[in-house]
Design an enzyme around this catalytic site. Structure first.
Site, PDB file in Angstrom:
ATOM      1  N   CYS A   2       0.840  -1.189   0.000  1.00  0.00           N
ATOM      2  CA  CYS A   2       0.000   0.000   0.000  1.00  0.00           C
ATOM      3  C   CYS A   2       0.886   1.255   0.000  1.00  0.00           C
ATOM      4  O   CYS A   2       1.937   1.287   0.631  1.00  0.00           O
ATOM      5  CB  CYS A   2      -0.944   0.100   1.186  1.00  0.00           C
ATOM      6  SG  CYS A   2      -2.074  -1.273   1.336  1.00  0.00           S
ATOM      7  N   ARG A  27       3.704  -0.200  -4.882  1.00  0.00           N
ATOM      8  CA  ARG A  27       3.491  -0.724  -3.537  1.00  0.00           C
ATOM      9  C   ARG A  27       2.185  -1.508  -3.423  1.00  0.00           C
ATOM     10  O   ARG A  27       1.913  -2.124  -2.388  1.00  0.00           O
ATOM     11  CB  ARG A  27       3.472   0.416  -2.515  1.00  0.00           C
ATOM     12  CG  ARG A  27       4.729   1.241  -2.504  1.00  0.00           C
ATOM     13  CD  ARG A  27       4.626   2.342  -1.487  1.00  0.00           C
ATOM     14  NE  ARG A  27       4.665   1.822  -0.146  1.00  0.00           N
ATOM     15  CZ  ARG A  27       5.761   1.582   0.547  1.00  0.00           C
ATOM     16  NH1 ARG A  27       6.932   1.839   0.015  1.00  0.00           N
ATOM     17  NH2 ARG A  27       5.697   1.101   1.766  1.00  0.00           N
ATOM     18  N   TRP A  75      -2.745  -2.784  -1.602  1.00  0.00           N
ATOM     19  CA  TRP A  75      -2.449  -4.209  -1.776  1.00  0.00           C
ATOM     20  C   TRP A  75      -3.227  -4.890  -0.661  1.00  0.00           C
ATOM     21  O   TRP A  75      -2.883  -4.771   0.519  1.00  0.00           O
ATOM     22  CB  TRP A  75      -0.949  -4.468  -1.635  1.00  0.00           C
ATOM     23  CG  TRP A  75      -0.547  -5.857  -2.018  1.00  0.00           C
ATOM     24  CD1 TRP A  75      -0.219  -6.297  -3.260  1.00  0.00           C
ATOM     25  CD2 TRP A  75      -0.417  -6.993  -1.153  1.00  0.00           C
ATOM     26  NE1 TRP A  75       0.096  -7.637  -3.223  1.00  0.00           N
ATOM     27  CE2 TRP A  75      -0.016  -8.091  -1.937  1.00  0.00           C
ATOM     28  CE3 TRP A  75      -0.613  -7.197   0.213  1.00  0.00           C
ATOM     29  CZ2 TRP A  75       0.204  -9.369  -1.413  1.00  0.00           C
ATOM     30  CZ3 TRP A  75      -0.398  -8.457   0.743  1.00  0.00           C
ATOM     31  CH2 TRP A  75       0.010  -9.531  -0.080  1.00  0.00           C
ATOM     32  N   ASN A  99      -1.497   2.221   5.611  1.00  0.00           N
ATOM     33  CA  ASN A  99      -0.576   1.206   5.081  1.00  0.00           C
ATOM     34  C   ASN A  99      -0.088   0.388   6.268  1.00  0.00           C
ATOM     35  O   ASN A  99       0.423   0.951   7.233  1.00  0.00           O
ATOM     36  CB  ASN A  99       0.605   1.900   4.390  1.00  0.00           C
ATOM     37  CG  ASN A  99       1.745   0.957   4.084  1.00  0.00           C
ATOM     38  OD1 ASN A  99       1.518  -0.240   3.885  1.00  0.00           O
ATOM     39  ND2 ASN A  99       2.954   1.476   4.060  1.00  0.00           N
ATOM     40  N   GLY A 100      -0.265  -0.928   6.200  1.00  0.00           N
ATOM     41  CA  GLY A 100       0.200  -1.783   7.298  1.00  0.00           C
ATOM     42  C   GLY A 100      -0.882  -2.747   7.735  1.00  0.00           C
ATOM     43  O   GLY A 100      -1.860  -2.964   7.010  1.00  0.00           O
ATOM     44  N   GLU A 482      17.620 -17.009  -9.175  1.00  0.00           N
ATOM     45  CA  GLU A 482      17.117 -15.677  -9.478  1.00  0.00           C
ATOM     46  C   GLU A 482      16.483 -15.645 -10.879  1.00  0.00           C
ATOM     47  O   GLU A 482      15.445 -15.023 -11.083  1.00  0.00           O
ATOM     48  CB  GLU A 482      18.258 -14.651  -9.352  1.00  0.00           C
ATOM     49  CG  GLU A 482      17.904 -13.229  -9.717  1.00  0.00           C
ATOM     50  CD  GLU A 482      16.725 -12.646  -8.960  1.00  0.00           C
ATOM     51  OE1 GLU A 482      16.249 -13.255  -7.993  1.00  0.00           O
ATOM     52  OE2 GLU A 482      16.246 -11.585  -9.380  1.00  0.00           O
ATOM     53  N   LYS A 486      12.640 -14.542 -11.501  1.00  0.00           N
ATOM     54  CA  LYS A 486      12.347 -13.400 -12.369  1.00  0.00           C
ATOM     55  C   LYS A 486      11.315 -13.783 -13.417  1.00  0.00           C
ATOM     56  O   LYS A 486      10.358 -13.072 -13.653  1.00  0.00           O
ATOM     57  CB  LYS A 486      13.651 -12.947 -13.032  1.00  0.00           C
ATOM     58  CG  LYS A 486      13.792 -11.526 -13.355  1.00  0.00           C
ATOM     59  CD  LYS A 486      14.149 -10.622 -12.206  1.00  0.00           C
ATOM     60  CE  LYS A 486      13.396 -10.839 -10.959  1.00  0.00           C
ATOM     61  NZ  LYS A 486      13.869 -10.258  -9.766  1.00  0.00           N
ATOM     62  N   GLU A 489       7.687 -14.566 -11.789  1.00  0.00           N
ATOM     63  CA  GLU A 489       6.919 -13.488 -11.176  1.00  0.00           C
ATOM     64  C   GLU A 489       6.291 -12.541 -12.189  1.00  0.00           C
ATOM     65  O   GLU A 489       5.252 -11.953 -11.916  1.00  0.00           O
ATOM     66  CB  GLU A 489       7.723 -12.721 -10.122  1.00  0.00           C
ATOM     67  CG  GLU A 489       8.816 -11.816 -10.639  1.00  0.00           C
ATOM     68  CD  GLU A 489       9.463 -10.981  -9.522  1.00  0.00           C
ATOM     69  OE1 GLU A 489      10.667 -10.761  -9.596  1.00  0.00           O
ATOM     70  OE2 GLU A 489       8.758 -10.558  -8.588  1.00  0.00           O
ATOM     71  N   HIS A 505      18.040 -37.130  -9.558  1.00  0.00           N
ATOM     72  CA  HIS A 505      17.477 -37.667  -8.320  1.00  0.00           C
ATOM     73  C   HIS A 505      15.981 -37.408  -8.212  1.00  0.00           C
ATOM     74  O   HIS A 505      15.426 -37.454  -7.120  1.00  0.00           O
ATOM     75  CB  HIS A 505      18.246 -37.107  -7.121  1.00  0.00           C
ATOM     76  CG  HIS A 505      19.697 -37.454  -7.195  1.00  0.00           C
ATOM     77  ND1 HIS A 505      20.171 -38.706  -6.871  1.00  0.00           N
ATOM     78  CD2 HIS A 505      20.766 -36.739  -7.633  1.00  0.00           C
ATOM     79  CE1 HIS A 505      21.482 -38.737  -7.077  1.00  0.00           C
ATOM     80  NE2 HIS A 505      21.860 -37.565  -7.551  1.00  0.00           N
ATOM     81  N   LYS A 604       5.735  -4.322  -4.293  1.00  0.00           N
ATOM     82  CA  LYS A 604       7.182  -4.155  -4.232  1.00  0.00           C
ATOM     83  C   LYS A 604       7.716  -4.299  -2.814  1.00  0.00           C
ATOM     84  O   LYS A 604       8.738  -4.915  -2.580  1.00  0.00           O
ATOM     85  CB  LYS A 604       7.517  -2.764  -4.782  1.00  0.00           C
ATOM     86  CG  LYS A 604       8.990  -2.426  -4.799  1.00  0.00           C
ATOM     87  CD  LYS A 604       9.618  -2.973  -6.029  1.00  0.00           C
ATOM     88  CE  LYS A 604      11.112  -2.738  -6.084  1.00  0.00           C
ATOM     89  NZ  LYS A 604      11.764  -3.762  -6.913  1.00  0.00           N
TER      90      LYS A 604
HETATM   91  O1  M6R Z   1      12.782  -5.043  -0.356  1.00  0.00           O
HETATM   92  P1  M6R Z   1      13.392  -6.403  -0.237  1.00  0.00           P
HETATM   93  O2  M6R Z   1      14.665  -6.538  -0.994  1.00  0.00           O
HETATM   94  O3  M6R Z   1      13.556  -6.841   1.195  1.00  0.00           O
HETATM   95  O4  M6R Z   1      12.343  -7.377  -0.896  1.00  0.00           O
HETATM   96  C1  M6R Z   1      12.520  -8.764  -0.865  1.00  0.00           C
HETATM   97  C2  M6R Z   1      11.643  -9.443  -1.886  1.00  0.00           C
HETATM   98  O5  M6R Z   1      10.296  -9.172  -1.626  1.00  0.00           O
HETATM   99  C3  M6R Z   1      11.961  -8.992  -3.311  1.00  0.00           C
HETATM  100  O6  M6R Z   1      13.308  -9.197  -3.607  1.00  0.00           O
HETATM  101  C4  M6R Z   1      11.098  -9.751  -4.332  1.00  0.00           C
HETATM  102  O7  M6R Z   1      11.425 -11.094  -4.331  1.00  0.00           O
HETATM  103  C5  M6R Z   1      11.301  -9.128  -5.708  1.00  0.00           C
HETATM  104  N1  M6R Z   1      10.117  -8.486  -6.132  1.00  0.00           N
HETATM  105  C6  M6R Z   1      11.615 -10.115  -6.758  1.00  0.00           C
HETATM  106  O8  M6R Z   1      11.846  -9.491  -7.977  1.00  0.00           O
END
Ligand code: M6R
Length: 609
Positions: A2, A27, A75, A99-100, A482, A486, A489, A505, A604
């Site tokens: 949010c 956010r 969110w 927010n929270g 990673e 990527k 997501e 395995h 984010k």
């Molecule tokens: O703000 P942060 O680096 O702590 O966030 C951690 C994860 O939420 C963040 O890296 C998330 O996996 C990314 N959106 C992936 O691209």
């Protein structure tokens, strides 16, 4: 999660709120809303959907006209995304954005229901609105009502608040969830993050835990929970407007991929003195590093993957045991820590709830903590014992790219200094490694330039798949995690990262005719072994995409598609090989018609556990 904003000034408030929210949509983006004082009455516009839907709605139903108001992009946590659950929420005398998470909202709601109050939404936020109203009705003092409400609330929250009786003021409060107060000429702002205000001012106060801000006609005042006025340091953002704009790129993600060379250079240059790593400004010196016994890297998502690369590098060069943990697991598993241990918390936002909680736990157990954080002044940055800022500027796309890259660059510098302090590498070797790290910005730029078209072409071959595998060994395996994250997501294609040697395995049974397997094969010592694993999947019908060094020639029985990166030192290869992985994910999402910067269900900054 949010984003909240608020404005008091001389401009059209609705326009400012919408513009500021557009910088915070990363956010959360399942609903949006604003509340503005129009002729001393609060007028609300809100809707399920994106900010663009709110703008459309206001075109047909009218835009609130005024100079003071608050806004929100959501969110969802409590209650599905819907018009009624969208913020702002109101009581008779107050309207708020939040927010929270209010952890004790159920208990408070039951109490308020017993007092004859009623609710229209499923949100925890409406409980706060009603509670504020409840206290305000007793004495009609807004700040006192905020203090009393805060004392009852458990959880993390940042609030923007309007009181019907105070049309020339906006009020704000912060506990845990981030909130800044922007200060311009005859205008003021609240926002969850700096990019929201950059167009108007660079000056801001960072609200601390349990601080209350009152903005309006007579400037900005900040109070603590004892109703004492506080003198706060006015900060100046060192980001420029371009940081919050796409600057001609179609998406923030591709802009941020292209920013990586500069981000790495900006991050490492101030931490290198006479060719040697120098993290002394961050509170890290050789004397301390010499005595570190165990290292734990704790983080979430992409940041945790940067830690995985760091583990391989630190263990290889410094011979220190490194344990990488997902923060949400670490905090609940009774970790074994001692005062000789170092816990490294990596976070772009510096506000990730699980990472923050893990860091607090580590501190309470006597371990030293090192934050590697991108967002200035964030909670992790402020609370870590030692801190290395990654200097990537704001990362707006939900899918992290440049933040990962700078996290890698810091992991390398740290590993080099650690290895040198431990006497595992001599000065010449350390200088050589630092020199190579300094070459990475140019090489990253080269990969972006050379592989843009190729990765787009390869992505076009992947987008019809339901599922695929990423494989690699050693550092290539750490990187494949990673790459897989990527892709899934933002393209919504299922994928798994697997250690290439582990396929036999169990997982190789998934490989059927036409299944794409992305193999990363940059590590010289492991190259032949990885090639054997690639042949094994190819023999079972896989379509293989191999990411390898420029100098390598691959036969048709290994690779259907080849992506090449410059020849370079094995240890630093992840910084080059991650670029095509990012580009393939980007183009796959684009070609599938997805919203690249705002993938479904994600936000984010994950400030709830
Ligand atoms: O703000 P942060 O680096 O702590 O966030 C951690 C994860 O939420 C963040 O890296 C998330 O996996 C990314 N959106 C992936 O691209």
């Amino acid at each position: 999660m949010c984003g909240i904003v608020g404005y008091y000034g001389y401009r059209d408030c609705s326009d400012v709120l919408v513009d500021s929210l557009s910088k915070l949509e990363y956010r959360g983006y399942d609903s949006a809303g604003i509340a503005v004082f129009e002729d001393d009455k609060i007028k609300i516009a809100k809707t399920k959907g994106r900010l663009a839907d709110l703008v459309d709605k206001m075109k047909t139903e009218g835009k609130p006209q005024g100079i003071a108001g608050i806004g929100h992009t959501r969110w969802a946590t409590h209650g599905e995304p819907s018009d009624v659950n969208s913020h702002p929420h109101s009581g008779d005398n107050v309207t708020i954005v939040h927010n929270g998470i209010i952890e004790n909202y159920k208990k408070l709601k039951d109490y308020l229901l017993s007092q004859g109050r009623s609710f229209v939404s499923d949100t925890d936020t409406e409980v706060v609105a009603q509670l504020l109203d409840f206290y305000y009705c007793r004495h009609h003092d807004p700040v006192r009502a905020i203090i009393e409400t805060t004392e009852d609330l458990e959880g993390s929250f940042a609030l923007g608040i309007l009181f019907n009786d105070y049309p020339e003021y906006i009020f704000a409060l912060r506990r845990e969830s981030p909130l800044i107060v922007g200060v311009g000429e005859n205008e003021s702002f609240i926002a969850s993050d700096v990019p929201a205000i950059l167009k108007y001012t660079k000056n801001y106060y960072l609200l601390e835990h349990d601080e209350i801000a009152v903005l309006g006609k007579y400037g900005t005042k900040i109070y603590d929970l004892h109703y004492q006025k506080l003198d706060k340091e006015l900060k100046t953002a060192d980001w420029d407007m371009d940081a919050a704009e796409k600057c001609g790129y179609e998406h923030f993600m591709i802009k941020e991929i292209n920013e990586q060379p500069v981000s790495v250079k900006t991050t490492i240059t101030p931490r290198i003195t006479d060719g040697m790593p120098d993290l002394s400004e961050c509170g890290i010196d050789d004397e301390y590093l010499k005595n570190v016994k165990n290292i734990h890297v704790v983080a979430c998502g992409t940041a945790m993957h940067a830690g995985m690369v760091g583990k391989y590098v630190m263990e290889r060069l410094a011979r220190v045991p490194v344990n990488v943990e997902i923060a949400s697991e670490f905090r609940y598993k009774a970790p074994i820590l001692s005062s000789d241990d170092l816990v490294i918390i990596i976070s772009q936002s510096g506000e990730t709830a699980d990472s923050l909680a893990a860091m607090r736990l580590a501190k309470s157990m006597g371990a030293k903590t090192l934050g590697i954080v991108n967002a200035k002044g964030s909670s992790i940055a402020r609370e870590a014992d030692m801190l290395i800022y990654t200097l990537a500027g704001p990362e707006i796309a939900v899918a992290s790219t440049k933040a990962y890259m700078v996290q890698l660059s810091v992991m390398y510098l740290f590993a080099f200094q650690l290895a040198y302090a431990k006497g595992r590498i001599d000065e010449n070797k350390c200088r050589e490694l630092v020199g190579l790290l300094q070459e990475t910005p140019d090489k990253i730029a080269q990969v972006i330039e050379n592989e843009l078209e190729n990765t787009q072409f390869v992505a076009s071959k992947l987008i019809c798949s339901d599922s695929l595998l990423y494989i690699g060994r050693g550092l290539d395996y750490a990187l494949s995690m990673e790459g897989s994250l990527k892709l899934k997501e933002i393209s919504y294609i299922h994928s798994e990262a697997y250690a290439a040697g582990e396929l036999k395995h169990g997982t190789i049974s998934l490989v059927t005719d036409g299944m794409p397997v992305i193999a990363i094969a940059t590590q010289s010592e492991l190259f032949e072994k990885t090639i054997s694993n690639i042949k094994e999947v190819k023999a079972r019908g896989a379509v293989t995409v191999v990411i390898c060094r420029e100098s390598v020639e691959l036969s048709d029985d290994v690779a259907d598609y080849v992506i090449k990166v410059p020849d370079f030192d094995d240890v630093l290869m992840p910084m080059l090989a991650c670029v095509p992985l990012q580009l393939m994910a980007y183009y796959s999402a684009l070609l599938r018609g997805n919203d690249v910067d705002k993938p479904r269900n994600l936000a984010k900054s994950v400030t709830v556990e």
